[in-house]
Scaffold this active site. Structure first.
Site, short mmCIF file in Angstrom:
data_model
loop_
_atom_site.label_atom_id
_atom_site.label_comp_id
_atom_site.label_asym_id
_atom_site.label_seq_id
_atom_site.Cartn_x
_atom_site.Cartn_y
_atom_site.Cartn_z
N LYS A 10 0.81 -1.22 0.00
CA LYS A 10 0.00 0.00 0.00
C LYS A 10 0.85 1.27 0.00
O LYS A 10 2.07 1.24 0.25
CB LYS A 10 -0.94 -0.03 1.21
CG LYS A 10 -1.94 -1.19 1.16
CD LYS A 10 -2.96 -1.11 2.29
CE LYS A 10 -3.95 -2.26 2.21
NZ LYS A 10 -5.04 -2.13 3.22
N TYR A 50 -12.43 -2.50 -3.86
CA TYR A 50 -12.99 -2.59 -2.51
C TYR A 50 -14.52 -2.50 -2.50
O TYR A 50 -15.10 -2.16 -1.47
CB TYR A 50 -12.40 -1.50 -1.63
CG TYR A 50 -11.00 -1.80 -1.12
CD1 TYR A 50 -10.74 -2.92 -0.32
CD2 TYR A 50 -9.92 -0.96 -1.41
CE1 TYR A 50 -9.47 -3.20 0.16
CE2 TYR A 50 -8.65 -1.22 -0.92
CZ TYR A 50 -8.43 -2.35 -0.13
OH TYR A 50 -7.17 -2.61 0.35
N ASN A 113 -2.17 0.26 6.62
CA ASN A 113 -1.65 -0.96 7.24
C ASN A 113 -0.72 -1.75 6.30
O ASN A 113 -0.60 -2.96 6.41
CB ASN A 113 -2.80 -1.82 7.79
CG ASN A 113 -3.74 -2.32 6.73
OD1 ASN A 113 -3.64 -1.94 5.56
ND2 ASN A 113 -4.66 -3.19 7.11
N HIS A 116 -2.26 -5.47 1.68
CA HIS A 116 -3.54 -6.16 1.55
C HIS A 116 -3.25 -7.59 1.12
O HIS A 116 -2.34 -7.81 0.33
CB HIS A 116 -4.43 -5.50 0.50
CG HIS A 116 -5.60 -6.36 0.11
ND1 HIS A 116 -6.74 -6.44 0.85
CD2 HIS A 116 -5.75 -7.26 -0.91
CE1 HIS A 116 -7.56 -7.33 0.29
NE2 HIS A 116 -6.98 -7.85 -0.78
N GLU A 127 -9.65 -11.32 -7.18
CA GLU A 127 -8.75 -10.18 -7.02
C GLU A 127 -7.56 -10.27 -7.98
O GLU A 127 -7.11 -9.25 -8.51
CB GLU A 127 -8.26 -10.10 -5.57
CG GLU A 127 -9.39 -9.74 -4.60
CD GLU A 127 -8.92 -9.63 -3.15
OE1 GLU A 127 -9.78 -9.32 -2.30
OE2 GLU A 127 -7.72 -9.84 -2.88
P1 CMP Z 1 -7.48 -4.55 3.69
O1 CMP Z 1 -7.01 -5.92 4.05
O2 CMP Z 1 -6.91 -3.96 2.45
O3 CMP Z 1 -9.08 -4.59 3.55
C1 CMP Z 1 -9.87 -3.44 3.78
C2 CMP Z 1 -9.10 -2.28 4.30
O4 CMP Z 1 -9.86 -1.25 4.88
C3 CMP Z 1 -8.19 -2.74 5.42
O5 CMP Z 1 -7.16 -3.57 4.91
C4 CMP Z 1 -7.74 -1.39 5.99
O6 CMP Z 1 -6.71 -0.80 5.21
C5 CMP Z 1 -9.00 -0.53 5.78
N1 CMP Z 1 -9.71 -0.20 7.01
C6 CMP Z 1 -9.83 1.02 7.53
N2 CMP Z 1 -10.57 1.00 8.65
C7 CMP Z 1 -10.92 -0.28 8.85
C8 CMP Z 1 -11.70 -0.94 9.86
N3 CMP Z 1 -12.26 -0.28 10.88
N4 CMP Z 1 -11.85 -2.28 9.75
C9 CMP Z 1 -11.31 -2.97 8.71
N5 CMP Z 1 -10.57 -2.39 7.72
C10 CMP Z 1 -10.38 -1.06 7.80
#
Ligand code: CMP
Length: 139
Positions: A10, A50, A113, A116, A127
């Site tokens: 990311k 998403y 974070n 993904h 995906e």
């Molecule tokens: P990812 O695994 O890419 O899937 C959805 C993304 O939404 C997650 O990682 C985070 O980057 C983002 N995100 C932001 N807030 C939340 C939340 N409260 N719960 C889950 N995903 C979140």
């Protein structure tokens, strides 16, 4: 079984020059990077990727974040790749991630974070197809 999973490095991670450090985590654990491309997501691409989260409170912020800088999309291949990659990544929220995981060591927040990874083999197939043609995946 040998599986494939879709991984995204990311914008928070590419910004801090962590692409190689993250790829090393995958390779050290036996995952093979069988396709990889760096790109800047458009709003439409991020919203499409998403789409399953479109009713969530964090959706607009997530889309904006994913478009805020380069990402590296990649296909990881190996034994039990979907679950193994989730183990290497750690919990979505870095505050809950185990020691030694990518998110514990690198993530800035639950949103930023660092990586993904697909959550099931079925979603992995969808995906992967969203970003790669079969001829671009070289095992
Ligand atoms: P990812 O695994 O890419 O899937 C959805 C993304 O939404 C997650 O990682 C985070 O980057 C983002 N995100 C932001 N807030 C939340 C939340 N409260 N719960 C889950 N995903 C979140």
């Amino acid at each position: 079984a040998i599986e494939r999973t879709l991984s995204i490095i990311k914008p928070d991670a590419t910004r801090r020059n962590l692409t190689g450090a993250i790829n090393a985590r995958f390779e050290e654990r036996g995952l093979r990077i069988v396709a990889q491309r760096r790109l800047r997501m458009t709003k439409a691409v991020a919203e499409g990727f998403y789409a399953v989260h479109k009713e969530r409170s964090f959706f607009n912020s997530l889309v904006e974040f994913m478009c805020s800088g380069p990402v590296v999309v990649q296909v990881l291949e190996g034994e039990n790749a979907v679950a193994l990659n989730r183990e290497i990544m750690g919990a979505t929220n870095p505050a809950n991630a185990d020691a030694g995981t990518i998110r514990k060591d690198f993530a800035e927040s639950i949103e930023a974070n660092s990586v993904h990874g697909s959550d099931s083999p079925e979603n992995a197939a969808k995906e992967i197809a969203y970003f790669f043609a079969e001829v671009e995946i070289v095992g």
